[in-house]
Design a protein around this motif. Sequence first.
Motif, PDB file in Angstrom:
ATOM      1  N   ALA A 100       0.838  -1.202   0.000  1.00  0.00           N
ATOM      2  CA  ALA A 100       0.000   0.000   0.000  1.00  0.00           C
ATOM      3  C   ALA A 100       0.873   1.253   0.000  1.00  0.00           C
ATOM      4  CB  ALA A 100      -0.916  -0.002   1.218  1.00  0.00           C
TER       5      ALA A 100
ATOM      6  N   ARG B 238      -6.030  -3.851  -8.865  1.00  0.00           N
ATOM      7  CA  ARG B 238      -6.699  -4.041  -7.566  1.00  0.00           C
ATOM      8  C   ARG B 238      -7.482  -5.345  -7.517  1.00  0.00           C
ATOM      9  NH1 ARG B 238      -7.357   2.070  -6.713  1.00  0.00           N
ATOM     10  NH2 ARG B 238      -6.046   2.375  -4.891  1.00  0.00           N
TER      11      ARG B 238
ATOM     12  N   HIS C 191      -5.043  -8.074  -7.030  1.00  0.00           N
ATOM     13  CA  HIS C 191      -4.544  -7.903  -5.693  1.00  0.00           C
ATOM     14  C   HIS C 191      -5.509  -8.453  -4.642  1.00  0.00           C
ATOM     15  CE1 HIS C 191      -2.945  -5.691  -2.336  1.00  0.00           C
ATOM     16  NE2 HIS C 191      -1.835  -5.876  -2.970  1.00  0.00           N
ATOM     17  N   TRP C 192      -6.792  -8.239  -4.901  1.00  0.00           N
ATOM     18  CA  TRP C 192      -7.827  -8.790  -4.015  1.00  0.00           C
ATOM     19  C   TRP C 192      -7.765 -10.316  -4.074  1.00  0.00           C
ATOM     20  CZ3 TRP C 192     -10.483  -8.707   0.078  1.00  0.00           C
ATOM     21  CH2 TRP C 192     -11.754  -9.242   0.220  1.00  0.00           C
TER      22      TRP C 192
ATOM     23  N   THR D  67      -4.961 -11.474  -1.975  1.00  0.00           N
ATOM     24  CA  THR D  67      -5.285 -11.397  -0.544  1.00  0.00           C
ATOM     25  C   THR D  67      -6.138 -12.587  -0.121  1.00  0.00           C
ATOM     26  OG1 THR D  67      -5.040  -9.026  -0.658  1.00  0.00           O
ATOM     27  CG2 THR D  67      -6.291  -9.872   1.219  1.00  0.00           C
TER      28      THR D  67
ATOM     29  N   TRP E   1     -10.965  -3.331   3.617  1.00  0.00           N
ATOM     30  CA  TRP E   1     -10.188  -2.181   3.149  1.00  0.00           C
ATOM     31  C   TRP E   1      -9.929  -2.219   1.636  1.00  0.00           C
ATOM     32  CZ3 TRP E   1      -5.169  -0.909   1.306  1.00  0.00           C
ATOM     33  CH2 TRP E   1      -4.940   0.463   1.259  1.00  0.00           C
ATOM     34  N   LEU E   2      -9.388  -3.296   1.149  1.00  0.00           N
ATOM     35  CA  LEU E   2      -9.096  -3.352  -0.293  1.00  0.00           C
ATOM     36  C   LEU E   2     -10.370  -3.170  -1.130  1.00  0.00           C
ATOM     37  CD1 LEU E   2      -6.418  -6.192  -0.215  1.00  0.00           C
ATOM     38  CD2 LEU E   2      -5.985  -3.823  -0.854  1.00  0.00           C
TER      39      LEU E   2
ATOM     40  N   GLN F  93     -11.503   0.458  -1.999  1.00  0.00           N
ATOM     41  CA  GLN F  93     -10.906   1.123  -3.164  1.00  0.00           C
ATOM     42  C   GLN F  93     -11.344   0.462  -4.473  1.00  0.00           C
ATOM     43  OE1 GLN F  93      -9.527   1.717   0.207  1.00  0.00           O
ATOM     44  NE2 GLN F  93      -7.900   0.359  -0.470  1.00  0.00           N
TER      45      GLN F  93
END
Length: 544
Positions: free
Chosen positions: A373, A452, A455-456, A459, A481-482, A485
């Motif tokens: 981040a 993103r 990235h999710w 995660t 949180w992710l 965005q």
Amino acid sequence: MMRQTLRLQTAASLKTALKHAPTKTSTVALAAISHSLRLQAQAIREYSTPSAPSASPTSTPTGSSNTQPKYRQFHTSDIQNQAREVPGFPILDDPLVQNHSIPSFMVGTQNGFLPRQDPLDVLPKEYEALEELLQKMPLTLKDGSKGLLALGQFGEACKSLPQYDLSNVEDSELLSALYRDYTFVASAYLLEPCDILYRKTGDYGLGRSVLPKNIAVPLVQVAEKIGAKPFMEYALSYALYNYRRIDKSKGLVWGNLELIRPFSGDPSELGFIISHVTMVSNSGELVKNTMKTLDAAGKHNREAFNEGLAKVVSTYEKINQEMDTMWQRSLPADYLKFRTFIMGTKNQPMFPKGVIYEGVSEEPMFHRGESGANDSMVPMGDNLLQLTESMPSNPLTAVLKDFRTYRPHNHAEFLEFVEEKARQNQVRNFAEQDPNSAAIFLAAVDQIRNFRNRHWSFTKEYIIKYTKHPVATGGSPIVTWLPNQLATVLRTMQEVGAKIDERALLPENKALVDVLTKRADAQARVLDREVAQLRTEIKDQDKV
Ligand code: HEM
């Protein structure tokens, strides 16, 4: 007018598509006072003011790090002479590798967000005890034997580390290396008990709550000198100041890079860190084209705007392709083996009362942990495309803004500059005035979505599948949180797509806009469902 063609995800076709769009008179009103010029003047002032004497480690305590320490005042006229007038922000065209007086991290069109010089990999003889401690630290050593962390002996070994006085160190490369190395020692020391317990039980328990003065004092000294927080950072320590080229004549590519400081020594830790570095090696190109796009929007130059933005798209495409190699280079099942050591002390159950830095302050300090981040590539895109200002006003977005303070001072200033300039030049509005520009803008936002979204997936696959621990290394709630965005990006795509007058688009462009907006619709629905489900499985997701 030349035909314009945009093909889905194809950089080459994007490039050709942008030529000769009709220039429309923009309604954008240019602000009378250029904030960028003020920023530049401020940056130059800061870099050229003589340095204040630094505190001796044994003298007055330095105080809580909750207030960002003052940036070290580097003496330099190089910035003024060598930085390109972009205009508005001093960006280095030449990374000035021989220069050891300006900060290691200065935004450049070649080095991008990487340090100007390859990181210093071995400390000078004077710091032999620190170098040796770090060599013996990892869970698994180079020869395959167990290191101090695996044996549970790191904390004890720290007792024999002398308390170095760093007050006279001025060389920026050495300061960067010392900062990296002290942050490694501090994190290993504080988190060693958590790692031991996690390996036995899957729980982290409590970390050490006092950092001894032989670590705390030099760490705070060096952090103040480089203007960082006295805790492990993404760019300044773990990821972007932690690689060594195997063959110095070859590039920053996978296969030619090894780690300077591992925590675990596991090949997946190498893959995790080096993937960040190889992605960021494209950031010079990103900086260059971001500046072109901003400049063109300010001048209402449609052709240059389309060209600049298309290059932003193709560069993010490259970066995203590089990111996709993470799955092979760093295995999901290995991530939690080294993740413990990059946890922070802020909003982490292992440090309910923070950490006292002995010899520095009686007040506990709280810092976010190392996290991507704090990389600057996506925040730069967020700011260029005015996504940051579309983020909802909520505590999760406040975390995003807090993360932006955890990075090299010059990167933070640059991000602020891009945000302000994009607002002044109304980048989104200018794009939306022309359907083909709007299609390129949509493609650019789609690259941020691509990042993103993957990235999710990381995660979910690397973390949530293996642990119910509620917060990520940076201290953000792992489930909510992710998506805060990602959902904003998807919503922006829906909004931009809905405004495009499809009749003015060529069939290929129409297909692109259709595909991108429909995918955004579908992903937004899936994301909502996923988050609702995961919130029932993992606790404390509203706690930030
Ligand atoms: C296995 C791979 C990865 C995992 C499991 C992972 C995990 C995470 C998590 C959990 C966060 C939430 C923030 C926090 O730490 O509290 C985060 C944020 C972030 N990470 Fe990663 N990360 C990975 C790889 C990367 C890579 C390669 C990059 C490239 C620079 C990156 C860049 C980012 C960015 C930009 C954010 C902020 C996202 C946003 O603004 O929405 N991450 N990461």
